[in-house]
Design a protein around this motif. Structure first.
Motif, PDB file in Angstrom:
ATOM      1  N   ILE B 121      -8.723  17.852 -49.776  1.00 41.29           N
ATOM      2  CA  ILE B 121      -9.034  16.415 -49.735  1.00 41.29           C
ATOM      3  C   ILE B 121     -10.445  16.181 -49.203  1.00 41.29           C
ATOM      4  O   ILE B 121     -10.793  15.090 -48.776  1.00 41.29           O
ATOM      5  N   HIS B 122     -11.266  17.219 -49.263  1.00 42.98           N
ATOM      6  CA  HIS B 122     -12.607  17.073 -48.695  1.00 42.98           C
ATOM      7  C   HIS B 122     -13.403  15.982 -49.396  1.00 42.98           C
ATOM      8  O   HIS B 122     -14.144  15.226 -48.765  1.00 42.98           O
ATOM      9  N   HIS B 123     -13.214  15.886 -50.733  1.00 43.28           N
ATOM     10  CA  HIS B 123     -13.979  14.878 -51.488  1.00 43.28           C
ATOM     11  C   HIS B 123     -13.592  13.444 -51.112  1.00 43.28           C
ATOM     12  O   HIS B 123     -14.269  12.501 -51.470  1.00 43.28           O
ATOM     13  N   LEU B 124     -12.504  13.281 -50.358  1.00 39.66           N
ATOM     14  CA  LEU B 124     -12.039  11.930 -50.004  1.00 39.66           C
ATOM     15  C   LEU B 124     -12.478  11.510 -48.606  1.00 39.66           C
ATOM     16  O   LEU B 124     -12.110  10.444 -48.135  1.00 39.66           O
ATOM     17  N   HIS B 125     -13.293  12.341 -47.938  1.00 38.50           N
ATOM     18  CA  HIS B 125     -13.468  12.153 -46.492  1.00 38.50           C
ATOM     19  C   HIS B 125     -13.974  10.773 -46.085  1.00 38.50           C
ATOM     20  O   HIS B 125     -13.658  10.291 -45.019  1.00 38.50           O
ATOM     21  N   ASP B 126     -14.771  10.127 -46.948  1.00 42.17           N
ATOM     22  CA  ASP B 126     -15.282   8.813 -46.538  1.00 42.17           C
ATOM     23  C   ASP B 126     -14.525   7.652 -47.187  1.00 42.17           C
ATOM     24  O   ASP B 126     -14.954   6.503 -47.118  1.00 42.17           O
ATOM     25  N   ARG B 127     -13.396   7.943 -47.814  1.00 37.17           N
ATOM     26  CA  ARG B 127     -12.575   6.871 -48.392  1.00 37.17           C
ATOM     27  C   ARG B 127     -11.651   6.292 -47.328  1.00 37.17           C
ATOM     28  O   ARG B 127     -11.344   6.947 -46.339  1.00 37.17           O
ATOM     29  N   TYR B 128     -11.172   5.071 -47.592  1.00 33.03           N
ATOM     30  CA  TYR B 128     -10.174   4.459 -46.713  1.00 33.03           C
ATOM     31  C   TYR B 128      -8.783   4.668 -47.308  1.00 33.03           C
ATOM     32  O   TYR B 128      -8.657   4.835 -48.530  1.00 33.03           O
ATOM     33  N   PRO B 129      -7.733   4.651 -46.497  1.00 36.43           N
ATOM     34  CA  PRO B 129      -6.386   4.921 -47.020  1.00 36.43           C
ATOM     35  C   PRO B 129      -6.015   4.065 -48.241  1.00 36.43           C
ATOM     36  O   PRO B 129      -5.348   4.542 -49.146  1.00 36.43           O
ATOM     37  N   ARG B 130      -6.455   2.796 -48.268  1.00 32.99           N
ATOM     38  CA  ARG B 130      -6.075   1.955 -49.405  1.00 32.99           C
ATOM     39  C   ARG B 130      -6.772   2.385 -50.692  1.00 32.99           C
ATOM     40  O   ARG B 130      -6.442   1.902 -51.776  1.00 32.99           O
ATOM     41  N   GLN B 131      -7.749   3.282 -50.581  1.00 36.64           N
ATOM     42  CA  GLN B 131      -8.495   3.690 -51.772  1.00 36.64           C
ATOM     43  C   GLN B 131      -8.019   5.018 -52.353  1.00 36.64           C
ATOM     44  O   GLN B 131      -8.620   5.524 -53.284  1.00 36.64           O
ATOM     45  N   ILE B 132      -6.942   5.598 -51.775  1.00 31.14           N
ATOM     46  CA  ILE B 132      -6.488   6.885 -52.279  1.00 31.14           C
ATOM     47  C   ILE B 132      -5.026   6.805 -52.719  1.00 31.14           C
ATOM     48  O   ILE B 132      -4.318   5.870 -52.357  1.00 31.14           O
ATOM     49  N   SER B 133      -4.592   7.802 -53.498  1.00 29.64           N
ATOM     50  CA  SER B 133      -3.237   7.751 -54.065  1.00 29.64           C
ATOM     51  C   SER B 133      -2.188   8.199 -53.045  1.00 29.64           C
ATOM     52  O   SER B 133      -2.528   8.710 -51.983  1.00 29.64           O
ATOM     53  N   GLY B 134      -0.926   8.025 -53.414  1.00 26.52           N
ATOM     54  CA  GLY B 134       0.166   8.401 -52.519  1.00 26.52           C
ATOM     55  C   GLY B 134       0.161   9.876 -52.156  1.00 26.52           C
ATOM     56  O   GLY B 134       0.326  10.237 -50.995  1.00 26.52           O
ATOM     57  N   GLY B 135      -0.072  10.723 -53.170  1.00 25.07           N
ATOM     58  CA  GLY B 135      -0.094  12.168 -52.924  1.00 25.07           C
ATOM     59  C   GLY B 135      -1.232  12.538 -51.984  1.00 25.07           C
ATOM     60  O   GLY B 135      -1.094  13.393 -51.107  1.00 25.07           O
ATOM     61  N   GLU B 136      -2.368  11.861 -52.198  1.00 22.60           N
ATOM     62  CA  GLU B 136      -3.526  12.132 -51.333  1.00 22.60           C
ATOM     63  C   GLU B 136      -3.256  11.677 -49.902  1.00 22.60           C
ATOM     64  O   GLU B 136      -3.611  12.348 -48.941  1.00 22.60           O
ATOM     65  N   LYS B 137      -2.605  10.513 -49.776  1.00 17.70           N
ATOM     66  CA  LYS B 137      -2.259  10.006 -48.443  1.00 17.70           C
ATOM     67  C   LYS B 137      -1.396  11.014 -47.707  1.00 17.70           C
ATOM     68  O   LYS B 137      -1.551  11.255 -46.510  1.00 17.70           O
ATOM     69  N   GLN B 138      -0.463  11.598 -48.462  1.00 29.09           N
ATOM     70  CA  GLN B 138       0.442  12.558 -47.872  1.00 29.09           C
ATOM     71  C   GLN B 138      -0.299  13.765 -47.309  1.00 29.09           C
ATOM     72  O   GLN B 138      -0.016  14.221 -46.212  1.00 29.09           O
ATOM     73  N   ARG B 139      -1.287  14.238 -48.080  1.00 25.38           N
ATOM     74  CA  ARG B 139      -2.092  15.373 -47.592  1.00 25.38           C
ATOM     75  C   ARG B 139      -2.882  14.996 -46.353  1.00 25.38           C
ATOM     76  O   ARG B 139      -3.039  15.794 -45.427  1.00 25.38           O
ATOM     77  N   VAL B 140      -3.406  13.767 -46.351  1.00 29.65           N
ATOM     78  CA  VAL B 140      -4.180  13.320 -45.187  1.00 29.65           C
ATOM     79  C   VAL B 140      -3.268  13.264 -43.956  1.00 29.65           C
ATOM     80  O   VAL B 140      -3.629  13.736 -42.876  1.00 29.65           O
ATOM     81  N   ALA B 141      -2.063  12.722 -44.154  1.00 28.94           N
ATOM     82  CA  ALA B 141      -1.126  12.620 -43.032  1.00 28.94           C
ATOM     83  C   ALA B 141      -0.767  14.004 -42.496  1.00 28.94           C
ATOM     84  O   ALA B 141      -0.690  14.217 -41.285  1.00 28.94           O
TER      85      ALA B 141
END
Lengths: 230, 216
Positions: B121-141
């Motif tokens: 999920i490195h490419h998402l580092h500057d995104r906010y939670p509302r800007q990413i998908s459910g699967g991505e949120k799960q990885r962040v969590a």
């Protein structure tokens, strides 16, 4: 004839100090009341909101009693600090703080309550202390309510009349704030002074309400879930 | 090693938990309202049982008898909440960094980057939670919880909000992560199929009563 600006300066002074007091007391109390349960909470809650519904003259009367020469707080301040707040600008600050406190408190409490408690729990499992959780999660997420409480209490402090007149009196150049100056100008038939002060108060109040409305609309849009998805 | 034996009363029934998990995945499976989440909350210190003991490795984190009840922040428990509970006002990177102490941030400045990389999920580092998908949120969590180096992981329906496709992918990933970390995972689900895929040990829960379906 020159125009006397001191009521504007005095009003601003009073409002700035009163709001500082209200922010420092209202937000922590709102945080506590939103998240804790204890016996007597309902009573305390009602006391905090009381100044909002009481007539200003009643608030003034109570404050005069509390801070008067023979009042409990008045005696305390005179004995330990050698100060008297009655008929001083400090009295106007206290009156303004008391009447504007419920606006800050209510607004902050409602928005703190709306913060998802799971987020606070998540922070807990991540090792955060309660203080850190409050400043890093709860406060930022209830920011909109806190800002609107801040603005409303500032406007209310600036406009406080009844209790201020009773506690601080009407001493031109020392305790005569804008609303009192308007009242006096009207009484003495000084239409020009009254008109200018009324104009300033009205424009300022309009800007506050206008800006607050626009800001809260923008906030709501910002919270829409699909915003910013590419 | 997690060992817990406690009782917690709910409105309509009592939850009686008696579990032991070594470095494996325990799945608690049961319908909604059966007390699964309550068990996780007790293990994490977000709810207090009325009696019993909870032991994480050699630490007693709760003991009704000895009046021990460690607060969540001292339990070293990773918790992935049902809707992930990512902080909406922080970027992905800030979310993952939240659980790190100031010292760790200083002494291991690249730790978060490595974690983001590892979870893909490195490419998402500057995104906010509302800007990413459910699967991505799960990885962040997951990353946010794991970066604190917990001694046990608790996962509340971590996959139920996701589509079937991404679900099986993440099931394999979860298993892989557990094998890498070698700490006890307690995962809660209402999906029997998922329990069979993930569970080294499976316990069924109904109205607060536990039945062992599969032993490790």
């Amino acid at each position: 004839m020159g125009f006397d600006y001191t009521p504007i300066i005095l009003s601003l002074k009073v409002a700035v100090v009163a709001v500082a007091i209200v922010v420092l007391t209202g937000i922590p109390l709102a945080g506590l009341m939103a998240r804790r349960n204890f016996p007597g909470k309902d009573v305390l809650e009602s006391v905090f909101t009381l100044p909002l519904v009481l007539p200003p003259s009643v608030v003034g009367f109570i404050l005069l009693w509390l801070f008067g020469k023979n009042g409990p707080l008045g005696q305390f301040l005179a004995h330990y600090f050698h100060i008297s707040v009655v008929f001083h600008l400090a009295g106007a600050v206290i009156a303004a703080a008391v009447v504007s406190f419920p606006l800050m408190y209510q607004s902050a409490k409602a928005s703190i309550e709306s913060v998802d408690r799971t987020l606070e729990n998540a922070a807990r499992t991540l090792g955060a202390s309660e203080l850190r959780i409050f400043f890093s999660v709860t406060l930022p997420l209830s920011w909109s309510g806190i800002v609107s409480g801040f603005i409303l209490s500032f406007a209310r402090s600036l406009g406080e009349f009844g209790a201020t007149l009773m506690v601080a009196g009407n001493i031109p150049g020392r305790t005569q704030t804008m609303p009192i100056a308007i009242f006096m100008a009207n009484e003495s038939g000084d239409f020009r002074t009254g008109f200018i002060l009324v104009l300033i108060m009205t424009i300022f109040s309009f800007l506050v309400v206008f800006w607050l409305n626009r800001w809260s609309k923008k906030q709501q849009r910002g919270l829409m879930p699909d915003e910013g998805i590419e | 090693m997690l060992k817990a034996d406690f009782l917690v009363p709910l409105r309509h029934f009592d939850v009686e938990a008696d579990i032991e998990v070594s470095n494996e995945i325990l799945v608690l499976v049961g319908p909604s309202g059966s007390g699964k989440t309550t068990i996780l909350r007790c293990l994490a210190g977000l709810k207090k049982p009325s009696r019993g003991t909870i032991r994480i490795n050699n630490r007693i984190v709760y003991s009704g008898q000895d009046r021990i009840n460690l607060p969540s922040r001292e339990r070293k428990v990773g918790y992935v909440f049902q809707e992930y509970a990512l902080f909406p006002h922080m970027t992905v990177k800030k979310n993952v960094m939240y659980g790190l102490s100031r010292e760790t941030r200083k002494s291991k400045p690249h730790m978060v980057e490595e974690f983001l990389d590892m979870m893909g999920i490195h490419h998402l580092h500057d995104r906010y939670p509302r800007q990413i998908s459910g699967g991505e949120k799960q990885r962040v969590a997951l990353a946010r919880a794991l970066v604190t180096e917990p001694e046990i992981m608790l996962l509340d329906e971590p996959l139920s909000a996701l589509d079937q496709e991404i679900r099986s992918e993440l099931q394999q990933e979860l298993k892989k992560i557990q094998r890498q970390w070698k700490i006890p995972f307690v995962l809660v689900t209402h999906d029997m199929n998922e329990a069979e895929i993930l569970g080294d040990q499976i316990i069924k829960i109904n109205q607060g009563k536990l039945t062992v379906l599969k032993q490790p």
